[in-house]
Design an enzyme around this catalytic site. Structure first.
Site, PDB file in Angstrom:
ATOM      1  N   HIS A   1     -18.982  -4.377  26.903  1.00 52.85           N
ATOM      2  CA  HIS A   1     -20.445  -4.304  26.891  1.00 52.85           C
ATOM      3  C   HIS A   1     -21.052  -5.085  25.723  1.00 52.85           C
ATOM      4  CE1 HIS A   1     -20.056  -0.147  29.006  1.00 52.85           C
ATOM      5  NE2 HIS A   1     -19.768  -1.153  29.809  1.00 52.85           N
TER       6      HIS A   1
ATOM      7  N   TYR B   1     -19.034   5.015  17.403  1.00 52.39           N
ATOM      8  CA  TYR B   1     -19.640   3.691  17.380  1.00 52.39           C
ATOM      9  C   TYR B   1     -20.816   3.727  16.388  1.00 52.39           C
ATOM     10  CZ  TYR B   1     -17.972   4.093  22.298  1.00 52.39           C
ATOM     11  OH  TYR B   1     -17.274   4.326  23.449  1.00 52.39           O
TER      12      TYR B   1
HETATM   13  C1  LIG Z   1     -25.434   3.781  24.283  1.00 54.32           C
HETATM   14  C2  LIG Z   1     -26.303   4.774  25.003  1.00 54.32           C
HETATM   15  C3  LIG Z   1     -26.061   5.117  26.299  1.00 54.32           C
HETATM   16  N1  LIG Z   1     -26.869   6.017  26.917  1.00 54.32           N
HETATM   17  C4  LIG Z   1     -26.577   6.392  28.295  1.00 54.32           C
HETATM   18  C5  LIG Z   1     -26.517   5.222  29.247  1.00 54.32           C
HETATM   19  C6  LIG Z   1     -25.505   5.634  30.256  1.00 54.32           C
HETATM   20  O1  LIG Z   1     -26.157   6.348  31.301  1.00 54.32           O
HETATM   21  C7  LIG Z   1     -24.603   6.611  29.518  1.00 54.32           C
HETATM   22  C8  LIG Z   1     -23.287   5.976  29.145  1.00 54.32           C
HETATM   23  O2  LIG Z   1     -23.622   4.848  28.366  1.00 54.32           O
HETATM   24  P1  LIG Z   1     -22.705   3.603  28.461  1.00 54.32           P
HETATM   25  O3  LIG Z   1     -22.551   3.230  29.888  1.00 54.32           O
HETATM   26  O4  LIG Z   1     -23.201   2.597  27.488  1.00 54.32           O
HETATM   27  O5  LIG Z   1     -21.327   4.212  27.929  1.00 54.32           O
HETATM   28  P2  LIG Z   1     -19.981   3.426  27.937  1.00 54.32           P
HETATM   29  O6  LIG Z   1     -19.730   2.795  29.242  1.00 54.32           O
HETATM   30  O7  LIG Z   1     -18.977   4.391  27.437  1.00 54.32           O
HETATM   31  O8  LIG Z   1     -20.197   2.270  26.858  1.00 54.32           O
HETATM   32  C9  LIG Z   1     -19.827   2.514  25.527  1.00 54.32           C
HETATM   33  O9  LIG Z   1     -18.537   1.991  25.310  1.00 54.32           O
HETATM   34  C10 LIG Z   1     -18.477   0.558  25.306  1.00 54.32           C
HETATM   35  C11 LIG Z   1     -17.054   0.172  24.983  1.00 54.32           C
HETATM   36  C12 LIG Z   1     -19.461  -0.021  24.363  1.00 54.32           C
HETATM   37  O10 LIG Z   1     -19.185  -0.946  23.572  1.00 54.32           O
HETATM   38  C13 LIG Z   1     -20.833   0.492  24.475  1.00 54.32           C
HETATM   39  O11 LIG Z   1     -21.602   0.135  23.295  1.00 54.32           O
HETATM   40  C14 LIG Z   1     -20.903   1.972  24.607  1.00 54.32           C
HETATM   41  O12 LIG Z   1     -22.202   2.305  25.094  1.00 54.32           O
HETATM   42  O13 LIG Z   1     -25.277   6.983  28.336  1.00 54.32           O
HETATM   43  C15 LIG Z   1     -27.923   6.601  26.278  1.00 54.32           C
HETATM   44  O14 LIG Z   1     -28.659   7.413  26.880  1.00 54.32           O
HETATM   45  N2  LIG Z   1     -28.186   6.271  24.992  1.00 54.32           N
HETATM   46  C16 LIG Z   1     -27.424   5.376  24.337  1.00 54.32           C
HETATM   47  O15 LIG Z   1     -27.679   5.103  23.151  1.00 54.32           O
END
Ligand SMILES: Cc1cn([C@H]2C[C@H](O)[C@@H](COP(=O)(O)OP(=O)(O)O[C@H]3O[C@H](C)C(=O)[C@H](O)[C@H]3O)O2)c(=O)[nH]c1=O
Length: 177
Positions: free
Chosen positions: A62, A132
């Site tokens: 990401h 993170y």
């Molecule tokens: C970052 C963030 C996410 N969200 C919500 C959005 C999605 O519905 C859910 C999961 O977020 P995300 O898809 O970004 O989660 P991952 O797929 O685990 O991604 C993470 O792991 C990879 C390796 C990364 O490098 C990203 O920075 C990090 O966000 O949480 C929020 O509501 N607030 C936030 O600040």
């Protein structure tokens, strides 16, 4: 803190320098001034955590698009992960190149991921938890990603993913500019 550059500009390993005594140890794990003195401008905007129940959980890769790219410092607080930074900066000498590092509770190592690089990891054991430190606030509309097995990058993952989200599994092939 001990900061060691990698082959990708702006990507570095951040190791702690523990003060040990009979209680255990104490260590500085984040300091914007020390980072700036070493050439890494990073100011904390947000901190996130993920829990990864099973070995082989892959998240990413990401990044956040302009105008709010998201530099991050990633640390594995429990268990272990193999953490990847992928250079998506078209004018960089290492454009489309990647670097990987094992981050673990045992080694205490963190990885600095600069703006313009995508980030992903695969967990190397069950119950791995990842912290993170984010250099920019989350902007949902600017969230972008590339696929872990995109032929444009040929990332050499240490194991095949057992658990991966639909979004991460289905990013289209990256269009090289
Ligand atoms: C970052 C963030 C996410 N969200 C919500 C959005 C999605 O519905 C859910 C999961 O977020 P995300 O898809 O970004 O989660 P991952 O797929 O685990 O991604 C993470 O792991 C990879 C390796 C990364 O490098 C990203 O920075 C990090 O966000 O949480 C929020 O509501 N607030 C936030 O600040």
């Amino acid at each position: 803190m001990i900061i060691t550059p990698t082959a990708i500009e702006g990507v570095a390993h951040l190791d702690i320098d523990p003060h040990r005594d009979e209680r255990g140890f104490f260590a500085r794990s984040y300091c914007p001034q020390e980072l700036a003195d070493a050439g890494y401008d990073f100011n904390l905007s947000q901190a996130n955590v993920s829990y990864n129940a099973r070995k082989g959980t892959l998240r990413g890769l990401h990044y956040q698009a302009a105008p709010t790219p998201d530099p991050k410092i990633v640390r594995c607080e429990r268990g272990s992960i193999w953490d990847v930074a992928l250079d998506l900066r078209p004018h960089s000498n290492t454009y489309l190149q990647w670097t990987g590092a094992e981050l673990s509770e045992a080694n205490g190592r963190a990885q600095i991921i600069p703006a313009g690089c995508a980030h992903g990891f695969i967990s190397l054991e069950d119950d791995s938890q990842v912290l993170y430190l984010m250099g920019a606030a989350y902007v949902a509309d600017l969230a972008r990603g590339v696929r872990w097995n995109d032929p444009a990058f040929s990332i050499d993952w240490p194991l095949m993913p057992e658990v991966i989200g639909d979004r991460d599994a289905n990013y289209p092939n990256f269009e090289v500019t």
